[in-house]
Write a protein that holds these residues in place. Structure first.
Motif, PDB file in Angstrom:
ATOM      1  N   GLY A 228       0.847  -1.577   0.248  1.00 56.16           N
ATOM      2  CA  GLY A 228       0.035   0.329  -0.061  1.00 56.16           C
ATOM      3  C   GLY A 228       0.834   1.082  -0.138  1.00 56.16           C
ATOM      4  N   ILE A 229       0.456   2.025  -1.407  1.00 54.24           N
ATOM      5  CA  ILE A 229       1.420   3.632  -0.946  1.00 54.24           C
ATOM      6  C   ILE A 229       0.629   4.802  -1.073  1.00 54.24           C
ATOM      7  CG2 ILE A 229       1.436   3.363  -3.366  1.00 54.24           C
ATOM      8  CD1 ILE A 229       4.615   4.279  -3.260  1.00 54.24           C
ATOM      9  N   GLU A 230       0.887   5.115  -0.337  1.00 54.32           N
ATOM     10  CA  GLU A 230      -0.027   6.682   0.201  1.00 54.32           C
ATOM     11  C   GLU A 230       1.422   8.293  -0.724  1.00 54.32           C
ATOM     12  OE1 GLU A 230      -2.365   9.851   2.809  1.00 54.32           O
ATOM     13  OE2 GLU A 230      -1.731   7.984   3.588  1.00 54.32           O
ATOM     14  N   ARG A 237       1.674   8.360 -14.499  1.00 48.77           N
ATOM     15  CA  ARG A 237       2.408   6.843 -14.073  1.00 48.77           C
ATOM     16  C   ARG A 237       3.212   7.466 -12.889  1.00 48.77           C
ATOM     17  NH1 ARG A 237       0.612   3.060 -18.223  1.00 48.77           N
ATOM     18  NH2 ARG A 237       2.411   1.959 -17.316  1.00 48.77           N
ATOM     19  N   ILE A 238       2.547   7.652 -11.890  1.00 48.28           N
ATOM     20  CA  ILE A 238       3.631   7.790 -11.011  1.00 48.28           C
ATOM     21  C   ILE A 238       3.743   6.543  -9.529  1.00 48.28           C
ATOM     22  CG2 ILE A 238       2.513   9.544  -9.575  1.00 48.28           C
ATOM     23  CD1 ILE A 238       6.309  10.234 -10.289  1.00 48.28           C
ATOM     24  N   VAL A 239       2.804   6.043  -9.490  1.00 45.54           N
ATOM     25  CA  VAL A 239       3.071   5.279  -8.550  1.00 45.54           C
ATOM     26  C   VAL A 239       3.785   3.843  -9.366  1.00 45.54           C
ATOM     27  CG1 VAL A 239       1.999   3.045  -7.806  1.00 45.54           C
ATOM     28  CG2 VAL A 239       1.278   5.396  -7.060  1.00 45.54           C
ATOM     29  N   ARG A 240       3.402   3.444 -10.660  1.00 48.02           N
ATOM     30  CA  ARG A 240       4.077   2.201 -11.328  1.00 48.02           C
ATOM     31  C   ARG A 240       5.445   3.120 -12.126  1.00 48.02           C
ATOM     32  NH1 ARG A 240       0.910  -1.225 -13.354  1.00 48.02           N
ATOM     33  NH2 ARG A 240      -1.720  -0.186 -14.048  1.00 48.02           N
ATOM     34  N   LYS A 249       8.023  -4.261 -11.584  1.00 47.92           N
ATOM     35  CA  LYS A 249       6.644  -4.592 -11.818  1.00 47.92           C
ATOM     36  C   LYS A 249       5.870  -4.013 -11.631  1.00 47.92           C
ATOM     37  CE  LYS A 249       4.889  -5.768 -16.187  1.00 47.92           C
ATOM     38  NZ  LYS A 249       5.034  -7.146 -17.357  1.00 47.92           N
ATOM     39  N   VAL A 250       4.443  -3.416 -12.028  1.00 45.05           N
ATOM     40  CA  VAL A 250       3.595  -3.302 -11.080  1.00 45.05           C
ATOM     41  C   VAL A 250       2.390  -4.885 -11.917  1.00 45.05           C
ATOM     42  CG1 VAL A 250       1.385  -1.726 -10.930  1.00 45.05           C
ATOM     43  CG2 VAL A 250       3.723  -1.482  -9.741  1.00 45.05           C
ATOM     44  N   VAL A 251       2.029  -5.745 -11.090  1.00 41.46           N
ATOM     45  CA  VAL A 251       0.451  -6.533 -11.847  1.00 41.46           C
ATOM     46  C   VAL A 251      -0.328  -5.552 -12.119  1.00 41.46           C
ATOM     47  CG1 VAL A 251       0.433  -8.483 -12.104  1.00 41.46           C
ATOM     48  CG2 VAL A 251       2.614  -8.255 -11.992  1.00 41.46           C
TER      49      VAL A 251
END
Length: 285
Positions: A228-230, A237-240, A249-251
């Motif tokens: 979990g990231i806040e 697309r900053i979280v990726r 790699k974000v699935v």
């Protein structure tokens, strides 16, 4: 004898007719309206084409109530086409430029719709390539034209707000207001403790620019590849990109909280209108 009986019957029939005429003259007979009588003209129906009272225009724009608008109009806070209006009952047209305390206002009813976005929908009003857009999912939500607040990429799911309230949309997308956005990221492998500690420091460099991370943790009850990231950054697309910088790699990526609102009771691909309390909370940010 026969003649007398006939005469008597005639007198009785005459008396009955007279009696009916007498009763009718006393109001028991209802006169049928003549087809030649003129009908009363119908009252004209008032429409917005006749103009909208200025206090209603201001109230519909979401500034204040009509009663409060009357006080503020009298104080000289309203302008129509560059002229200060203090007249009570003044009517404006939809084509007029109306300003309140210098800011341009719109009488359109403000709408707020929260969508639980599924995969394979892009966050745009329309697409030249014919791909599915989020507008297809909310087109029945309201007759007013609403717009998505911020973006979620095609493969990201979760909360997406739509509104025609331009001022609120600006507030929610500006980083300085620290609008809370919590994502559930599923990675292609376990997330190392050292990388978790790196993100926990709060500042992280992505493509040569600082990104401020408000919180990060393993998702409780899940494997170490669930994080979990806040953040409050609005970069595309900053979280990726954050996880990609660390070699992951974000699935799957799902936005589970946006500005204090959750996905509770909203199935994937469905939407709901915000409550008055939720709208008030957003405006207080």
């Amino acid at each position: 004898m026969s003649t007398e009986r006939n005469s008597s019957r005639g007198r009785q029939g005459s008396n009955k007719s007279a009696s009916r005429r007498t009763n009718n003259s006393q109001g028991s007979f209802k006169k049928r309206p003549s087809k030649f009588e003129k009908k009363a003209p119908a009252k004209p129906v008032k429409t917005d084409a006749d103009g909208i009272r200025l206090n209603k225009y201001i109230s519909n724009s979401g500034v204040c109530s009509r009663r409060e608008a009357d006080v503020l109009i009298a104080a000289g806070s309203a302008m129509v086409n560059g002229k200060v209006i203090t007249e009570m009952g003044y009517k404006v047209q939809l084509t007029d430029e109306v300003r309140f305390d210098g800011a341009l206002i719109n009488p359109e009813t403000k709408r707020y719709v929260l969508l639980n976005k599924p995969k394979n929908y892009i966050t745009t009003m329309d697409d030249e390539r014919g791909r599915k857009t989020v507008m297809e999912l909310v087109h029945m939500a309201t007759k007013e034209r609403i717009y998505p607040v911020g973006r979620l990429d095609r493969n990201t799911t979760g909360l997406l707000l739509f509104t025609n309230d331009g001022e609120l949309a600006k507030k929610l997308t500006h980083p300085k207001h620290n609008v809370r956005k919590l994502y559930h990221a599923s990675l292609d492998r376990k997330f190392a403790v050292k990388d978790l500690q790196t993100l926990s420091e709060g500042e992280f460099m992505v493509e040569g620019k600082k990104v401020f991370i408000d919180d990060v943790a393993y998702v409780e009850g899940a494997s170490k590849s669930e994080v979990g990231i806040e953040i409050h950054s609005g970069r595309n697309r900053i979280v990726r990109k954050i996880f990609d910088t660390l070699g992951y790699k974000v699935v799957k990526l799902d936005r589970v909280i946006f500005a204090g609102m959750t996905k509770k009771n909203i199935q994937r691909g469905h939407w709901r209108h915000l409550t008055e309390q939720e709208v008030s909370n957003l405006k207080m940010i």
